[in-house]
Design a protein around this motif. Structure first.
Motif, mmCIF file in Angstrom:
data_model
loop_
_atom_site.group_PDB
_atom_site.id
_atom_site.type_symbol
_atom_site.label_atom_id
_atom_site.label_comp_id
_atom_site.label_asym_id
_atom_site.label_seq_id
_atom_site.Cartn_x
_atom_site.Cartn_y
_atom_site.Cartn_z
ATOM 1 N N TRP A 264 0.823 -1.200 0.000
ATOM 2 C CA TRP A 264 0.000 0.000 0.000
ATOM 3 C C TRP A 264 0.856 1.248 0.000
ATOM 4 O O TRP A 264 1.961 1.278 0.546
ATOM 5 C CB TRP A 264 -0.913 0.019 1.226
ATOM 6 C CG TRP A 264 -1.917 -1.093 1.251
ATOM 7 C CD1 TRP A 264 -2.191 -1.985 0.254
ATOM 8 C CD2 TRP A 264 -2.771 -1.441 2.345
ATOM 9 N NE1 TRP A 264 -3.160 -2.865 0.630
ATOM 10 C CE2 TRP A 264 -3.551 -2.553 1.920
ATOM 11 C CE3 TRP A 264 -2.973 -0.925 3.621
ATOM 12 C CZ2 TRP A 264 -4.493 -3.152 2.738
ATOM 13 C CZ3 TRP A 264 -3.926 -1.512 4.432
ATOM 14 C CH2 TRP A 264 -4.675 -2.623 3.998
ATOM 15 N N GLU B 253 -4.001 3.871 -0.564
ATOM 16 C CA GLU B 253 -4.608 2.638 -0.096
ATOM 17 C C GLU B 253 -4.762 2.637 1.423
ATOM 18 O O GLU B 253 -3.985 3.265 2.149
ATOM 19 C CB GLU B 253 -3.773 1.425 -0.522
ATOM 20 C CG GLU B 253 -3.757 1.181 -2.020
ATOM 21 C CD GLU B 253 -2.855 2.153 -2.754
ATOM 22 O OE1 GLU B 253 -3.130 2.455 -3.917
ATOM 23 O OE2 GLU B 253 -1.879 2.651 -2.134
ATOM 24 N N ASN B 254 -5.750 1.908 1.864
ATOM 25 C CA ASN B 254 -5.934 1.682 3.291
ATOM 26 C C ASN B 254 -6.687 0.368 3.470
ATOM 27 O O ASN B 254 -6.783 -0.434 2.539
ATOM 28 C CB ASN B 254 -6.670 2.862 3.947
ATOM 29 C CG ASN B 254 -8.005 3.170 3.288
ATOM 30 O OD1 ASN B 254 -8.705 2.271 2.839
ATOM 31 N ND2 ASN B 254 -8.352 4.443 3.223
ATOM 32 N N ASN C 254 -8.301 -1.183 -1.474
ATOM 33 C CA ASN C 254 -7.237 -2.038 -1.988
ATOM 34 C C ASN C 254 -7.872 -3.131 -2.826
ATOM 35 O O ASN C 254 -9.095 -3.177 -2.990
ATOM 36 C CB ASN C 254 -6.410 -2.628 -0.840
ATOM 37 C CG ASN C 254 -7.267 -3.397 0.144
ATOM 38 O OD1 ASN C 254 -7.802 -4.453 -0.176
ATOM 39 N ND2 ASN C 254 -7.413 -2.846 1.356
ATOM 40 N N TYR D 291 -4.021 5.780 -8.014
ATOM 41 C CA TYR D 291 -3.842 4.362 -7.728
ATOM 42 C C TYR D 291 -3.003 3.686 -8.799
ATOM 43 O O TYR D 291 -2.290 2.713 -8.513
ATOM 44 C CB TYR D 291 -5.200 3.680 -7.587
ATOM 45 C CG TYR D 291 -5.965 4.136 -6.375
ATOM 46 C CD1 TYR D 291 -5.711 3.576 -5.126
ATOM 47 C CD2 TYR D 291 -6.924 5.137 -6.456
ATOM 48 C CE1 TYR D 291 -6.407 3.990 -4.001
ATOM 49 C CE2 TYR D 291 -7.622 5.566 -5.341
ATOM 50 C CZ TYR D 291 -7.356 4.994 -4.114
ATOM 51 O OH TYR D 291 -8.036 5.416 -3.002
ATOM 52 N N ASP E 209 0.413 4.256 -7.747
ATOM 53 C CA ASP E 209 0.702 3.504 -6.526
ATOM 54 C C ASP E 209 0.989 2.045 -6.832
ATOM 55 O O ASP E 209 1.899 1.445 -6.234
ATOM 56 C CB ASP E 209 -0.475 3.607 -5.560
ATOM 57 C CG ASP E 209 -0.540 4.961 -4.864
ATOM 58 O OD1 ASP E 209 0.417 5.740 -4.999
ATOM 59 O OD2 ASP E 209 -1.570 5.251 -4.218
ATOM 60 N N TYR E 210 0.240 1.456 -7.730
ATOM 61 C CA TYR E 210 0.431 0.037 -8.037
ATOM 62 C C TYR E 210 1.495 -0.196 -9.108
ATOM 63 O O TYR E 210 1.682 -1.332 -9.533
ATOM 64 C CB TYR E 210 -0.898 -0.584 -8.461
ATOM 65 C CG TYR E 210 -1.808 -0.850 -7.291
ATOM 66 C CD1 TYR E 210 -1.612 -1.970 -6.501
ATOM 67 C CD2 TYR E 210 -2.834 0.032 -6.957
ATOM 68 C CE1 TYR E 210 -2.434 -2.213 -5.402
ATOM 69 C CE2 TYR E 210 -3.656 -0.210 -5.868
ATOM 70 C CZ TYR E 210 -3.448 -1.326 -5.094
ATOM 71 O OH TYR E 210 -4.255 -1.564 -4.003
#
Length: 1932
Positions: free
Chosen positions: A1538, A1542-1543, A1547, A1570, A1573-1574
């Motif tokens: 994460w 995310e939390n 997710n 996101y 992030d990913y």
């Protein structure tokens, strides 16, 4: 070349009179070119000038020659001599003054004369001819204000002041001056100080004094207008209404032409609004006057408050100062274009209001549910307990529903405000060291909550906007339960995806109707262009505009050079962009110099090109700039004509529009290369001129030029819409800055400190991106000053108006270019019909035919002599022997195959036989059959009405037919014997079908191995027979095989469906997180339970594959597996699953992410299994994929130059240090201390100078990163964060500061408007166009669309089920009256109860007020009791059978009982959670009763219900893709680490969380954050080499999956919702309000008559009841021959003797009837009209007789039948396919009518002869002594002739009579007049179906001739034999 017309050059900037590199074709688009076309007006300002877009409503291609030689000479002189400079100056000044005068009339509009479409420039009319005469428009009538009469000196002075020629221009100048002063005043920054500054007195600057002077004048002007016209009451009537005559004139709709079908309500609206604006009504009766009145009053209120020192003291009261800025709103009409837009919007206002009511009602319901469910939920947050010397800290961003008990370590409920512990825990559980505590206030200054109805409504508005709703949803998930997300998802779907799109439907339909009515664009005052050519060639399918040929003309040498160097300059434009794209922040001086030199060289090259193009235009150099046509229209002799022909030769090269553009770019690019400019800081901004040359590259990309011209072709409309948007935002910014200026802090990006900042803020709200930031910041700031509520209302209201209405208007303006021209629609319909019915059946897999080895094997068939056979049975030997023999649906549906039943249509998979219910033993199997194989549909348009007539009339039904049916059957047999053309097409279709089947059968017999699968299994093989029973064949019906079993097939499909669902369930359980835990608990194993399940699933799909290929073969067989696209998709899915299973068994845990992600393919089997999903996917996705791909390519090409421009401006300037205390990169070193929460828990981190990441990581440091961020923000996500960083730039390597460089926002405003808005609306327009083209609505004319909409209205009507008679018992009769009376006191009283009930629901709050809650529950109990009583009364009065027939009654029974019982339990008993939730549900459901009782809401609700099937199909397909991508994201990113976004809830660790994430990605929320992030890779993650245990993401997977989902879901499926809603809701707006609309009262009247005569058991109207039924119809359905006033009782009543009858001759009064009065009454009868009514009645009766299906005619069929005869004109309202069917019906009805005439005439002759015989007998009895001999000479039997009785003509044969409009009854697509004898000539040419007979008038056969002529015509026809037979019968 006199008379040459160049079409399309001046309005197309890329048009060339002769394009050397595209000399074959040219684009032609449906744009809105300038009305004052320079090509049409420069030659001479005369009416004979060549203009394609003149002021009339037609496109006129006139010859440029003139009959007047003088005129031609004058035009010639215009080319030889130019006007003097003084004359030019005078003309320019005159034009400017005229334009300003027109603008003043539009803006000030003292006459209120409806000048919305007054053009800016008009050289053809004098100014005085167009502008109104104020003295006539402002008549002095009546007494104003009660004391100012027409001769009052003061009123006369005011009148003279208003009608003065300078008044309107001066007022316009003052309004502009008002806007300028407000702009100057708000240009100085003013933000909140500490403490806030208190202002006393009004005069704070010189602008205040200027505004005071202006408003003094505005007040005087308003007073003058009030004195002249009155304030509110009419001067002549002292009432709010106009005089009676005016009211009647305005209320009555304009008279319609007799031939006009059902009118659009917009025509009535346009006419009414025009009439309303042409009156001198009182001051407040005008919309603009009311706005002015509010502004003036608000100014003086603010002046008083400021003078008293109240306006800006402790509390701010600036709302009045803000409202005073409304005076500038009149500038919205400053141009004719913006005035037309505003007028179009006003025309749509009634419909928009209706939709708004419906949307508001839905929002209220969601708000009530929100209060009931989530009140107090956002008050609970985790509180960090005091530890290590740190104070207790409230974690205001972490909502919760419980915490861990520090003693017992168990989950416990949260702590309430009272200090007690809530008994249950839910949502997020705070960890140890934290406590979940309920606070006294809500987040964000108490604005974000569901505690009251108004706060809840605000949250619902946020969800409806689809922006800012996800943080709210996840906050509720943490506070309540994860299932709470359903509330927000359902709210989003219902409001944003569904109901809000109604605004799109209203705007697009309204503006389209305005265009059709006014022949002008809805976005301008200029005429629309019409298409001059329509090309139906194959190229048209690939292009976006029609094309036409252009002549090849000779060119000079320079033109040849330009032609051959064209591609060189395209390459140079691309090279220029590529060079600039190489720029980076670390570029060296040497590289910079190279770029400079290269750009300079390219600029010089383009300068040379412009010179060459100018030389290429010689000798007529003015043609280069489009200053005139290159011809002389004054050529009167051969020499001059030859010279004109030479000059007229078009030059090779681009057109004038492109010449202007390229020349301007060349000059601009050359200027910016000046060293002083090139080295300045503004040079990067000027590089846009160099990048604009990239348009040449876009134009050469295949398919891009027509699409680009379609988008930007209507530049006039787009420019007007852009200007309108700017003005609306500007006025909103003026209001906002006056209201909020100085109330927000300077460190806020949107602080409304200046007008420019306020403009950025309101534009941000307009785009809806992060609009909640502006909402919460302003609401929080104004909480201190007491203006919070007003601020929230203003921001929310502006968002709703701007985003839901103004933004949607861009869709309408682009749709103007995609709309099919009205002239081309019928041609397109004919083409489509021809392709469906006459085109040969083509194969679907051409490569299979080429590779089929049987094509090369010579067959040895058995030869048969065919000389004796009919010619049409000999198979054409030249046809291809091996082909795909699948027959289209339109050819197979309804075709009866002997011995096989009806050929069904089962989609692309082929057909099935015998799917009737009689073949199934249960309804379950029938339902499964429909689910997997679909339903049979009869789509044959030419199904003859003369076949199987015995069944139709009930002759063979076994029930026995009456004598009338038998007689009609004999007549039909007679007609079929003498005239049988109607069956020809049906027979031909059968013949073609049988021929193809025979070809296929012969080929199979000649090649026996061809029909053996694997050359082993023949059709007799038991295994193959069993397999064939299990599956559908591909490529059509099996010819020799076994048909699929009606039992085994659905069961086998059900097994597959169960396996798919089981696979999805297994995947949702055994997700990567579960598998990792399973491995940790049980060790790594290849035989885990989920692996065994995967193996079983894969084995089942492989078994299905084997069954299919055994049943029908794989490749070279008649029904090969690969002949179905769905089989190929199944095979891909099977291979993917087998790869996953195999790798999982070989490599424990799977091989890679790719192989594990193949599990997602199983979800796609839901598409291939379910028929509706297959159909929806094919029609909405596959068939429109090409154009959607075009739009995507154009979007990327459009973004590329912007990316380079942004790179030039911002590269290296957007970096930021994570320590905001440093000054720049030089000091961003070492470490600093940061904190986790507030000032607590500090820790040391290193300083980093890097790219910013407010929400997502971005930069403009390279072309790749620049292109990526612009692609991300084109979805309107994140562009505000990027803009805020750009406006904070302070310089190179300097720390940014808020709002330091707000000028940089221009880049993002331009890109957002011209990029994001246009691209998003382009996708919407294309998808709407694809959907409408697929459904055929794109090619429907207005009348056809209205008929289809009327059909939808009729289809959702149901007959009334109430008892046929009122009960006799008085008590039940009273109850019956209460139930059926919809306007009585009982019904109105219940409506009041429901309204009060909704109000009571809205009073619920979070605050614990026990007494109030009990009182509210008491009221709910009372209202529920009243509701129950109402239900009981209606149930008792109607009876159970009639009561349950209405769905609303069943709803009432359930809701009333449920609400009463649950409320009783809650009020007086103990209740649990379930009971309380059920009570809330029932109480909210009561609110739906208002939908039933409100006409507009009821109509929209019924529309929604009628459109649910297609919406459900779309949602189902969408859900399948959700599952597919959900499994993909789950398998790829479930274990990823994460990051910032995310939390615990956000997710991909489970399928449920993944689906919710995909839902808010669909709305564009945070998807790019996101995605980055990913994309995490090593070293920011661990174990990158062990994928099964790694927490790394993947750049490739992240970018691929996120972008694919963004494009598929946000750009395609969301817009598909828009297309579906627009398509299925439009008929509500087309039918409602029209002059022939079917009201609820008329429909209820029809239902009442139907209930009286219909059979109560069958619900059908039997033939014996036709006559009384028709006689009782009224209103628009009236079918009686004589009007009601001429019925016998009414005539007798009028003919009764009266007092004046005593003077009448005694013999004139007979049996109480005054014959004089009787004659007078009879003279009033309009006998021609009666004949027409009789004609309608006769045809209506006969058509009903042949349509009653033996048992009777249905309710809906009767409505359709009446509509054909009473409401529509078939020729105009029916599409060609339906018109063919209707034509055959009309022929049959005409024959029956003629036959009935013959029968009646024969009976008349017989009775006449009997009467004459009777008279002769009486005469002979009276005179017996006088013998007499009577001899009747009979005419000889004539020879056989082709003349029929229709040729005699009669006045009662229109097929679809409409008042005043009648047509030939036997409208046919075959040539020639229909005859009773069958033509022996076989129709081989189907093109005769499209002959002009389809539009031939029927009036030629409606004349009423002398009966003797009719008799003579019949005697000379075949009916003469019947007459002779009748005579012989008489003699007997």
């Amino acid at each position: 070349m006199a008379g040459v017309v160049h079409v399309g050059g001046d309005d197309d900037p890329f048009y060339s009179p002769h394009d050397p590199w595209n000399s074959n074709v040219t684009m032609l688009r449906y744009g809105t070119p300038p009305a004052d076309d320079p090509s049409s007006s420069l030659a001479a300002p005369s009416s004979s000038a060549v203009s394609l877009y003149a002021d009339d409503d037609q496109v006129r291609l006139t010859n440029t020659t003139d009959d007047n030689p003088g005129a031609a000479r004058r035009r010639t002189l215009r080319y030889s001599a130019s006007p003097s400079p003084l004359k030019k100056t005078g003309t320019a000044i005159k034009h400017v003054s005229q334009n300003f005068r027109r603008a003043s009339v539009r803006v000030v509009n003292l006459a209120s004369a409806g000048l919305e479409r007054l053009p800016d420039v008009d050289d053809k009319k004098d100014l005085d001819e167009t502008l109104p005469e104020l003295a006539q428009s402002l008549p002095l009538r009546g007494r104003t204000l009660g004391f100012l009469g027409p001769t009052n000196p003061f009123r006369m002075a005011c009148f003279n002041f208003l009608v003065h020629p300078w008044t309107e221009p001066v007022v316009l100048l003052l309004i502009i001056l008002n806007a300028v002063i407000l702009t100057i005043q708000s240009s100085r920054s003013l933000t909140l100080t500490d403490p806030p500054t208190v202002y006393s007195g009004y005069f704070q600057s010189w602008e205040d004094l200027a505004l005071l002077i202006l408003f003094v004048f505005f007040t005087l002007e308003a007073c003058a207008r009030i004195c002249v016209s009155g304030l509110l009451f009419d001067p002549e009537g002292h009432t709010l209404a106009l005089p009676t005559g005016a009211v009647e004139k305005l209320a009555s709709p304009p008279e319609k032409p007799p031939n006009e079908p059902i009118s659009l309500p917009f025509r009535l609206s346009i006419a009414a609004s025009s009439a309303l604006t042409r009156r001198n009504a009182p001051y407040l009766r005008h919309s603009w006057s009311r706005i002015d009145f509010i502004a003036i009053l608000a100014f003086w209120a603010s002046f008083a408050l400021a003078t008293a020192g109240i306006e800006r003291s402790t509390h701010h009261i600036r709302i009045f100062r803000a409202l005073s800025a409304l005076r500038t709103a009149r500038l919205l009409t400053i141009t004719s274009g913006t005035a037309a837009i505003l007028h179009s919007l006003k025309t749509a206002q009634p419909l928009l209001a209706s939709v708004a009511y419906f949307v508001v009602f839905a929002m209220v319901l969601f708000s009530i549910i929100g209060v009931q469910t989530f009140k107090g939920s956002l008050r609970r947050t985790c509180v960090l307990n005091a530890v290590n010397g740190e104070a207790e800290l409230v974690l205001d961003t972490q909502f919760c529903g419980g915490h861990l008990d520090p003693v017992f370590l168990n989950k416990t409920g949260y702590t309430t405000i009272a200090g007690t512990t809530f008994p249950d825990h839910k949502g997020y559980i705070c960890p140890l060291g934290q406590t979940c505590r309920e606070a006294r206030t809500n987040p964000l200054e108490g604005v974000e909550s569901f505690d009251t109805i108004y706060f809840s409504a605000l949250q619902v508005v946020i969800v409806a906007s689809a922006n800012g709703w996800t943080p709210l949803m996840y906050s509720i998930i943490d506070s309540e339960y994860f299932v709470s997300s359903l509330f927000f998802i359902i709210c989003l779907i219902v409001l944003n995806f569904w109901l809000i799109n109604l605004f799109v439907a209203v705007i697009t339909n309204t503006f389209s109707a305005i265009r059709a009515e006014t022949k002008k664009s809805a976005f301008g005052a200029r005429n629309l262009s019409s298409p001059l050519a329509v090309n139906d060639s194959d190229e048209d399918d690939d292009g976006w505009a029609p094309r036409h040929q252009k002549p090849h003309m000779k060119a000079n040498p320079f033109a040849v050079i330009v032609a051959y160097t064209r591609w060189l300059f395209v390459i140079l434009a691309l090279a220029s962009l590529a060079l600039q794209a190489t720029r980076t922040p670390t570029i060296t001086p040497q590289q910079e110099h190279i770029l400079y030199v290269a750009e300079l060289a390219i600029t010089i090259a383009f300068d040379v090109e412009i010179l060459l193009r100018i030389l290429a235009a010689l000798p007529d150099w003015r043609a280069f700039f489009g200053f005139g046509f290159s011809f002389s229209s004054a050529a009167n002799d051969k020499g001059v004509a030859d010279n004109a022909s030479t000059i007229a030769a078009p030059r090779r090269g681009p057109g004038p529009g492109q010449n202007w553009l390229d020349a301007s770019l060349a000059v601009a690019c050359s200027v910016i290369q000046i060293p002083a400019i090139q080295e300045s800081s503004v040079y990067p901004w000027f590089t846009i001129f160099q990048l604009m040359r990239f348009y040449r590259v876009i134009l050469v990309v295949p398919r891009m030029k027509p699409l680009l011209l379609s988008v930007f072709g209507n530049m006039y409309g787009l420019a007007n819409m852009t200007l309108f948007l700017f003005l609306v935002n500007y006025i909103a910014a003026l209001i906002a800055v006056q209201f909020l200026r100085g109330d927000l802090k300077a460190d806020q990006a949107m602080n409304f400190g200046t007008l420019y900042n306020a403009f950025l803020a309101v534009y941000q709200v307009f785009s809806s991106e992060n609009w909640t930031d502006v909402l919460y910041s302003t609401a929080g700031a104004e909480t201190v000053f007491g203006q919070s509520a007003i601020a929230v209302l203003f921001i929310s209201g502006w968002m709703l108006f701007a985003n839901f209405i103004v933004l949607q208007m861009f869709i309408a303006v682009i749709n103007e270019n995609f709309d099919v021209a009205e002239e081309a629609k019928r041609g397109k319909q004919a083409t489509n019909y021809w392709n469906e019915t006459a085109a040969p059946t083509a194969g679907h897999v051409a490569w299979m035919r080429k590779l089929n080895p049987y094509r090369w094997i010579r067959a040895r068939p058995v030869e048969v002599k065919v000389e004796a056979l009919p010619a049409n049975l000999v198979l054409p030997m030249q046809k291809s022997l091996v082909t795909d023999y699948s027959v289209p649906k339109a050819h197979l549906a309804g075709v009866e195959v002997p011995g096989e039943g009806r050929v069904g249509i089962l989609g692309a998979g082929g057909g099935t036989a015998r799917t009737g219910k009689s073949h199934f033993t249960s309804r379950s199997l029938t339902a499964l059959q429909k689910l997997f194989a679909g339903e049979d549909k009869d789509d044959i348009p030419m199904s003859t009405l003369r076949h199987a007539r015995t069944d139709t009339l009930g002759g063979g039904s076994g029930l026995g037919g009456d004598s009338q049916d038998e007689e009609t059957e004999r007549h039909l047999e007679l007609l079929a014997a003498v005239r049988n053309e109607g069956a020809t097409t049906h027979e031909e279709l059968n013949d073609a079908f049988y021929e193809r089947r025979a070809q296929k059968a012969d080929f199979i017999r000649d090649h026996p191995s061809y029909d053996k699968t694997f050359w082993i299994f023949s059709q007799k093989n038991p295994l193959r027979k069993f397999c064939q029973k299990l599956v559908q064949p591909a490529g059509g019906q099996r010819l020799f095989g076994t048909t699929q079993s009606p039992t085994l097939y659905p069961l086998f499909q059900m097994l597959l469906l169960s396996v798919v669902i089981a696979g999805i369930v297994v995947e949702s359980v055994a997700n990567p997180v579960y598998r990792r835990q399973y491995v940790q608990d049980h060790g790594l194993s290849r035989y885990a339970w989920y692996d065994i399940c995967e193996s079983a699933f894969g084995l089942v799909f492989f078994a299905e594959f084997v069954v299919k290929i055994i049943a029908d073969g794989f490749l070279f067989t008649p029904n090969a597996y690969v002949k179905s696209i769905w089989n190929l998709l199944d095979m891909v899915i099977m291979i993917g699953l087998l790869v996953n299973v195999t790798t999982g068994l070989i490599f424990a845990g799977g091989l890679s992410r790719f192989t594990r992600s193949l599990k997602a393919l199983r979800a796609l089997r839901l598409i291939t299994l379910i028929d509706r999903m297959r159909t929806t996917f094919e029609s909405l996705i596959i068939l429109g994929a090409l154009r959607i791909m075009d739009a995507a390519i154009l979007a990327i090409l459009y973004i590329i130059p912007y990316a380079v421009w942004g790179l030039n401006i911002f590269n290296g300037k957007m970096n930021v240090c994570n320590d905001d205390t440093v000054g720049g990169a030089t000091t961003c070193l070492n470490e600093f201390t940061t904190t986790v929460y507030g000032d607590s828990f500090g820790f040391v981190v290193p300083r980093v100078w890097d790219n910013p990441a407010p929400s997502t990581v971005f930069s403009f440091d390279s072309f790749r990163s620049s292109l990526l961020i612009l692609f991300e923000i084109v979805s309107l996500e994140g562009w505000i964060d990027v803009m805020n960083i750009a406006t904070s730039i302070t310089g190179d390597n300097s720390q940014p500061e808020t709002n330091t460089a707000q000028i940089n926002a221009i880049f993002f405003l331009v890109y957002n408007l011209l990029g994001a808005v246009v691209i998003l609306t382009l996708f919407v327009s294309i998808i709407i166009g694809n959907f409408s083209s697929r459904t055929g609505s794109a090619f429907l004319t207005a009348a056809q669309r209205e008929w289809i909409d009327l059909q939808k209205l009729f289809k959702r009507q149901r007959p009334s089920k109430r008892p046929r008679s009122r009960p006799l018992w008085s008590v039940r009769g009273w109850c019956y009256d209460r139930a059926v009376n919809k306007n009585g006191w009982w019904h109105r009283g219940m409506s009041v109860v429901f309204v009060v009930h909704i109000i009571a629901l809205m009073t619920q709050t979070f605050s614990a007020q026990h007494v109030v809650d009990e009182l509210r529950n008491d009221f709910f109990l009372i209202s529920a009791s009243i509701y129950v009583i109402d239900v009981v009364v209606r149930l008792f009065g109607l009876g159970w059978l009639s009561f349950k027939a209405n769905g609303w009654n069943v709803f009432d029974l359930v809701v009333a009982g449920g609400s009463f019982i649950t409320t009783l339990i809650v009020r007086f008993g103990s209740f649990g959670f379930v009971t309380q939730q059920l009570q809330k549900l029932f109480l909210v459901c009561i609110a739906f009763k208002l939908v039933e009782r409100t006409n507009s809401l009821n109509k929209l609700f019924k529309t929604a219900v009628a459109s649910l099937p297609i919406i459900a199909n779309l949602i189902g397909l969408w859900a399948i893709l959700f599952i597919f991508f959900g499994i993909l994201f789950l398998e790829v990113f479930a274990l990823t680490k994460w990051h910032s976004g995310e939390n615990r809830s956000q997710n991909f660790s489970s399928l449920g969380r993944a689906l919710v994430m995909l839902t808010f990605f669909t709305s564009g929320e945070g998807w790019n954050q996101y995605m980055h992030d990913y994309a995490t890779v090593y070293p920011r993650c661990t174990n990158p080499e062990q994928e099964e245990n790694s927490d790394c993401g993947s750049i490739g997977w992240a970018f691929t999956l996120f972008i694919a989902w963004n494009l598929l879901s946000m750009y395609i499926f969301v817009n598909l919702f828009t297309g579906v809603v627009v398509e299925n809701f439009s008929y509500v707006f087309q039918v409602s309000g029209g002059s022939k609309s079917i009201t609820r009262a008329q429909m209820r009247s029809f239902k009442t008559v139907w209930a009286e005569f219909a059979n109560p058991k069958t619900g059908l109207l039997e033939r014996s009841s036709f006559v009384p039924f028709f006689g009782k119809l009224s209103g628009v359905f009236e079918a009686r021959i004589y009007p009601t006033e001429f019925s016998i009782p009414n005539i007798l009543a009028k003919s009764k003797p009266s007092g004046d009858s005593q003077y009448t001759t005694p013999g004139r009064i007979v049996d109480g009837v005054d014959l004089n009065k009787l004659e007078k009454v009879l003279k009033e009868i309009d006998y021609p009209a009666i004949r027409k009514r009789r004609a309608i009645y006769t045809r209506l009766y006969h058509e009903a007789s042949i349509s009653h299906q033996g048992r009777g005619i249905s309710f809906t069929d009767m409505l359709f039948l009446l509509a054909h005869h009473k409401l529509i004109v078939d020729r105009d309202a029916l599409v060609l396919k339906d018109l063919v069917v209707r034509t055959e019906t009309n022929k049959l009805v005409t024959d029956l009518v003629n036959l009935d005439r013959v029968r009646s005439l024969l009976k008349t002759i017989s009775h006449r002869r009997r009467f004459r015989k009777y008279q002769q007998q009486r005469l002979m009895a009276l005179e017996p002594d006088i013998p007499s001999i009577v001899v009747d000479a009979m005419p000889a039997t004539p020879p056989s002739t082709t003349r029929d009785i229709a040729s005699a003509g009669y006045g009662s044969a229109p097929s679809s009579p409409t008042p005043g409009r009648y047509f030939l009854p036997d409208v046919s697509l075959s040539s020639g007049t229909p005859r009773l004898q069958r033509s022996h000539k076989h129709r081989s040419d189907n093109s005769s179906m499209l002959s002009s007979d389809i539009v031939r008038s029927r009036e030629s056969s409606i004349s009423i001739d002398d009966p003797q002529q009719i008799l003579h015509a019949m005697e000379t026809s075949i009916w003469g034999d019947l007459m002779l037979e009748a005579e012989e019968e008489e003699k007997r």
